[in-house]
Write an enzyme that holds these catalytic residues in place. Structure first.
Site, PDB file in Angstrom:
ATOM      1  N   ASP A 161      34.009  34.059  42.326  1.00 22.45           N
ATOM      2  CA  ASP A 161      35.322  33.466  42.091  1.00 22.45           C
ATOM      3  C   ASP A 161      36.134  33.406  43.379  1.00 22.45           C
ATOM      4  O   ASP A 161      35.638  33.714  44.465  1.00 22.45           O
ATOM      5  CB  ASP A 161      36.071  34.227  40.995  1.00 22.45           C
ATOM      6  CG  ASP A 161      36.473  35.631  41.414  1.00 22.45           C
ATOM      7  OD1 ASP A 161      35.844  36.187  42.328  1.00 22.45           O
ATOM      8  OD2 ASP A 161      37.427  36.182  40.823  1.00 22.45           O
TER       9      ASP A 161
ATOM     10  N   LYS B  17      35.964  45.606  41.250  1.00 19.62           N
ATOM     11  CA  LYS B  17      34.708  44.915  40.973  1.00 19.62           C
ATOM     12  C   LYS B  17      34.323  44.115  42.202  1.00 19.62           C
ATOM     13  O   LYS B  17      35.178  43.758  43.009  1.00 19.62           O
ATOM     14  CB  LYS B  17      34.824  44.037  39.737  1.00 19.62           C
ATOM     15  CG  LYS B  17      36.005  43.096  39.666  1.00 19.62           C
ATOM     16  CD  LYS B  17      36.010  42.398  38.319  1.00 19.62           C
ATOM     17  CE  LYS B  17      37.248  41.521  38.125  1.00 19.62           C
ATOM     18  NZ  LYS B  17      38.437  42.291  37.730  1.00 19.62           N
TER      19      LYS B  17
ATOM     20  N   SER C  52      42.959  35.374  41.833  1.00 13.73           N
ATOM     21  CA  SER C  52      41.570  35.597  41.432  1.00 13.73           C
ATOM     22  C   SER C  52      40.848  34.303  41.104  1.00 13.73           C
ATOM     23  O   SER C  52      40.660  33.455  41.962  1.00 13.73           O
ATOM     24  CB  SER C  52      41.514  36.583  40.265  1.00 13.73           C
ATOM     25  OG  SER C  52      40.189  36.957  39.981  1.00 13.73           O
ATOM     26  N   HIS C  53      40.450  34.138  39.852  1.00 10.59           N
ATOM     27  CA  HIS C  53      39.651  33.003  39.416  1.00 10.59           C
ATOM     28  C   HIS C  53      40.505  31.806  39.013  1.00 10.59           C
ATOM     29  O   HIS C  53      39.970  30.782  38.592  1.00 10.59           O
ATOM     30  CB  HIS C  53      38.779  33.423  38.235  1.00 10.59           C
ATOM     31  CG  HIS C  53      39.592  34.021  37.115  1.00 10.59           C
ATOM     32  ND1 HIS C  53      40.181  35.255  37.232  1.00 10.59           N
ATOM     33  CD2 HIS C  53      39.932  33.560  35.893  1.00 10.59           C
ATOM     34  CE1 HIS C  53      40.851  35.531  36.121  1.00 10.59           C
ATOM     35  NE2 HIS C  53      40.718  34.511  35.293  1.00 10.59           N
TER      36      HIS C  53
ATOM     37  N   ASP D 240      38.566  35.151  44.810  1.00 12.69           N
ATOM     38  CA  ASP D 240      38.801  36.326  45.654  1.00 12.69           C
ATOM     39  C   ASP D 240      37.587  37.239  45.781  1.00 12.69           C
ATOM     40  O   ASP D 240      37.666  38.281  46.422  1.00 12.69           O
ATOM     41  CB  ASP D 240      40.003  37.124  45.154  1.00 12.69           C
ATOM     42  CG  ASP D 240      39.751  37.835  43.837  1.00 12.69           C
ATOM     43  OD1 ASP D 240      39.017  37.280  42.992  1.00 12.69           O
ATOM     44  OD2 ASP D 240      40.289  38.933  43.634  1.00 12.69           O
TER      45      ASP D 240
ATOM     46  N   SER E 128      34.110  39.804  31.713  1.00 10.69           N
ATOM     47  CA  SER E 128      34.675  38.666  32.430  1.00 10.69           C
ATOM     48  C   SER E 128      34.054  38.545  33.817  1.00 10.69           C
ATOM     49  O   SER E 128      34.750  38.289  34.804  1.00 10.69           O
ATOM     50  CB  SER E 128      36.197  38.791  32.522  1.00 10.69           C
ATOM     51  OG  SER E 128      36.572  40.033  33.087  1.00 10.69           O
TER      52      SER E 128
ATOM     53  N   THR F 236      40.605  46.558  29.138  1.00 15.70           N
ATOM     54  CA  THR F 236      40.362  45.552  30.164  1.00 15.70           C
ATOM     55  C   THR F 236      41.276  45.812  31.363  1.00 15.70           C
ATOM     56  O   THR F 236      42.465  46.070  31.199  1.00 15.70           O
ATOM     57  CB  THR F 236      40.611  44.146  29.603  1.00 15.70           C
ATOM     58  OG1 THR F 236      39.653  43.896  28.572  1.00 15.70           O
ATOM     59  CG2 THR F 236      40.483  43.091  30.676  1.00 15.70           C
TER      60      THR F 236
ATOM     61  N   ASP G  50      35.675  39.007  43.527  1.00 16.87           N
ATOM     62  CA  ASP G  50      35.367  40.199  42.735  1.00 16.87           C
ATOM     63  C   ASP G  50      34.539  39.887  41.486  1.00 16.87           C
ATOM     64  O   ASP G  50      34.027  40.799  40.848  1.00 16.87           O
ATOM     65  CB  ASP G  50      36.641  40.972  42.355  1.00 16.87           C
ATOM     66  CG  ASP G  50      37.635  40.162  41.553  1.00 16.87           C
ATOM     67  OD1 ASP G  50      37.379  38.975  41.276  1.00 16.87           O
ATOM     68  OD2 ASP G  50      38.696  40.728  41.204  1.00 16.87           O
ATOM     69  N   ARG G  51      34.359  38.605  41.151  1.00 14.84           N
ATOM     70  CA  ARG G  51      33.552  38.243  39.987  1.00 14.84           C
ATOM     71  C   ARG G  51      32.255  37.574  40.429  1.00 14.84           C
ATOM     72  O   ARG G  51      32.183  37.008  41.518  1.00 14.84           O
ATOM     73  CB  ARG G  51      34.332  37.295  39.071  1.00 14.84           C
ATOM     74  CG  ARG G  51      35.595  37.908  38.515  1.00 14.84           C
ATOM     75  CD  ARG G  51      36.284  36.975  37.548  1.00 14.84           C
ATOM     76  NE  ARG G  51      37.516  37.574  37.049  1.00 14.84           N
ATOM     77  CZ  ARG G  51      38.037  37.341  35.847  1.00 14.84           C
ATOM     78  NH1 ARG G  51      37.423  36.525  35.005  1.00 14.84           N
ATOM     79  NH2 ARG G  51      39.162  37.909  35.476  1.00 14.84           N
TER      80      ARG G  51
ATOM     81  N   ARG H  56      51.239  36.783  38.636  1.00 13.84           N
ATOM     82  CA  ARG H  56      50.655  35.455  38.829  1.00 13.84           C
ATOM     83  C   ARG H  56      51.587  34.406  38.242  1.00 13.84           C
ATOM     84  O   ARG H  56      51.987  34.488  37.088  1.00 13.84           O
ATOM     85  CB  ARG H  56      49.273  35.357  38.181  1.00 13.84           C
ATOM     86  CG  ARG H  56      48.261  36.265  38.839  1.00 13.84           C
ATOM     87  CD  ARG H  56      46.892  36.144  38.210  1.00 13.84           C
ATOM     88  NE  ARG H  56      45.977  37.106  38.803  1.00 13.84           N
ATOM     89  CZ  ARG H  56      44.727  37.301  38.392  1.00 13.84           C
ATOM     90  NH1 ARG H  56      44.238  36.575  37.411  1.00 13.84           N
ATOM     91  NH2 ARG H  56      43.954  38.199  38.975  1.00 13.84           N
TER      92      ARG H  56
END
Length: 564
Positions: free
Chosen positions: A292, A393, A116-117, A294, A382, A361, A296-297, A24
């Protein structure tokens, strides 16, 4: 027309080391000449001999630079003897959908284009991560191999005359000849495979009756917020078209935008404040959820914005899996949580006689346990929750699971939580995030903590704040030995455990694109006093955590960026 590949000379870039969920960086870094090309070639190099004739899934959350990156991937994959790419229409795939497709089609893996987020847009973040053939994030052995390739790369292969500019705009199959070999690009509806999987897991008729209401029961009024991320296309398909949610009243921000509408697409109380306020201000809403960028959250709130911590969410689902048809059919084989996640699910596992795992994690650590048949449900603090239906997730799965529990128990979110706490007690939990700290300062703080916990007089020491005292029982830097392949993960976070069961955890996040994010996790278990405000209950331990770490001294920060 038979296309030919070429070899282009290049030089390595420093810092192309994949973090917890891939590489990232800021978009403008990926836009530098050869930067993205180098990293994609290194991914393919690391896959080795398995690459020739393979199929890969490619797609992402639609953030800025996704289409450009896909064009690069197509041209490099064609030159490296990849046989086929499966790509989402307009480049769109949620991270859970990529995992599902890899498993359904039994392909070598996938390249997921997401940060992601993290915020999107030309000024913000982009990311590339690799998923392997079980559908999960690449393990350390693969990401380490990719990183080694990035340090020595001298050339990449490319197919310059392969026209890609509008390829992902229309669904269909395209076949090319590249260096005399067939090369196929299939553009598919990003939702079909995933929606079919959800229908196999959940009872959609019962969920439809819950949301739309029946003669015997009024509608259960939901508000689902995609935060302008990739889940918008899935929310429209599942919640509106399949479950009968109202497109104006029950879903919001479901059009994916390449800058997420200039918001931070992270489903927590700070960045999903719009959702929280709407549910709090409108008493007709029974339930709210956010995802989020993508997908997954997830964040779950009940009526009047009653907040469910991710740790409690995992524990409640673990205690109510009989409400979900999938687990009736497949059985329950164990639970797991990431180390910083509060231990609420541990108590459920003990009561149900289930195996319980504590892992570092990063979702990749759950994959081996699932593949070995020892894990059915897992989560991270998270805002990540998932099961063995895929190897990521899964935000939408988590919301459908919660709605299944609500439908089965005929209770509100708050009633379900209070019932759970009355049975198991409550793990009061919060997380303080200090984002974009100076990296050197953050590392100095962690070095200070390492020295402190190694000192001979640290264990047994007592700290006091707000007239409450905490005595240190154990302190370490968490290490994990995978029970399946015996691989070892070291230095996964500094833990300070107190005699009353309270915990302080300190980690530097691996998901940022610049600077350092310091995370302080505070966890305290109460058996009787379970209905007090969490921030009030945890304030003394927060103060102790800041005193021990000397965070303000090292970083200059008076307050966290986000409190969860």
């Amino acid at each position: 027309m038979d296309l030919s590949s070429v070899v282009i000379q290049t030089t390595p870039f420093e810092g192309q080391k994949p973090g917890t969920s891939g590489l990232r960086k800021k978009v403008k870094v990926f836009m530098e000449k050869n930067y993205t090309e180098n990293f994609i070639q290194c991914i393919l190099n690391a896959l080795g001999s398995k690459l020739q004739g393979c199929t890969l899934v490619v797609g992402g959350d639609g953030r800025y630079f996704t289409k450009q990156a896909i064009n690069i991937i197509i041209r490099i994959a064609a030159a490296n003897e990849v046989a086929k790419l499966i790509i989402g229409h307009l480049g769109i795939f949620s991270t859970p959908a990529v995992s599902s497709l890899i498993r359904t089609h039994k392909v070598l893996g996938g390249i997921v284009l997401t940060a992601s987020h993290n915020p999107g847009g030309i000024r913000n973040d982009f990311g590339i991560k690799v998923n392997i053939d079980n559908g999960g994030p690449a393990p350390d052995s693969v990401t380490d191999a990719i990183y080694e390739e990035t340090k020595k790369i001298k050339e990449y292969k490319f197919t310059p005359k392969l026209e890609t500019d509008r390829l992902i705009d229309n669904m269909g199959t395209h076949t090319y000849k590249v260096d005399g070999r067939d090369f196929v690009v299939e553009i598919i509806d990003p939702t079909t495979d995933y929606v079919n999987l959800m229908k196999q897991i959940f009872d959609f008729q019962k969920l439809r009756d819950l949301i739309r209401g029946t003669d015997k029961r009024p509608p259960f009024n939901v508000l689902i917020d995609s935060m302008n991320g990739v889940t918008g296309v899935y929310v429209r398909k599942i919640f509106v078209e399949e479950l009968g949610a109202h497109p104006d009243n029950n879903v919001t921000r479901i059009v994916p935008l390449d800058n997420f509408g200039e918001i931070h697409p992270d489903p927590n109380l700070t960045y999903a404040k719009d959702l929280v306020d709407k549910v709090k201000d409108n008493p007709t809403y029974d339930f709210g959820a956010a995802f989020d960028g993508d997908g997954d959250r997830n964040m779950i709130i009940g009526k009047n914005a009653f907040f469910v911590t991710p740790s409690d969410s995992l524990a409640v689902l673990a205690n109510n899996l009989e409400c979900i048809p999938y687990f009736k059919n497949h059985g329950i084989h164990g639970f797991a949580r990431s180390m910083p996640t509060a231990a609420a699910v541990d108590r459920v596992a003990k009561k149900l006689g289930m195996e319980m795992f504590e892992v570092p994690t990063g979702w990749k650590y759950f994959g081996n346990l699932m593949d070995a048949g020892r894990l059915s449900l897992c989560g991270e603090e998270s805002f990540g929750t998932g099961s063995d239906h895929i190897r990521e997730k899964d935000g939408i799965w988590a919301v459908l699971a919660w709605l299944s529990v609500i439908e089965h128990k005929k209770m509100s979110v708050e009633e379900i939580l209070k019932e759970h706490w009355s049975i198991y007690g409550r793990n009061y939990f919060t997380r303080y995030d200090y984002e974009e700290c100076d990296s050197d300062a953050a590392n100095q703080m962690m070095t200070h903590l390492e020295k402190l916990i190694a000192s001979s007089d640290f264990v047994g020491k007592t700290y006091t704040a707000s007239k409450k005292s905490y005595t240190i029982e154990k302190a370490d830097n968490f290490s994990y030995v995978d029970p399946i392949d015996k691989s070892v993960a070291k230095n996964q976070g500094i833990r300070i455990l107190f005699s009353d069961g309270s915990r302080l955890i300190y980690r530097l996040s691996g998901t940022g694109s610049s600077g350092a994010t310091i995370r302080l996790y505070i966890d305290s278990y109460e058996k009787e006093n379970v209905f007090t405000d969490a921030q009030v209950m945890l304030k003394p331990l927060v103060d102790v955590g800041l005193e021990i770490s000397q965070l303000k001294k090292f970083t200059g920060r008076d307050a966290p960026t986000v409190i969860t």
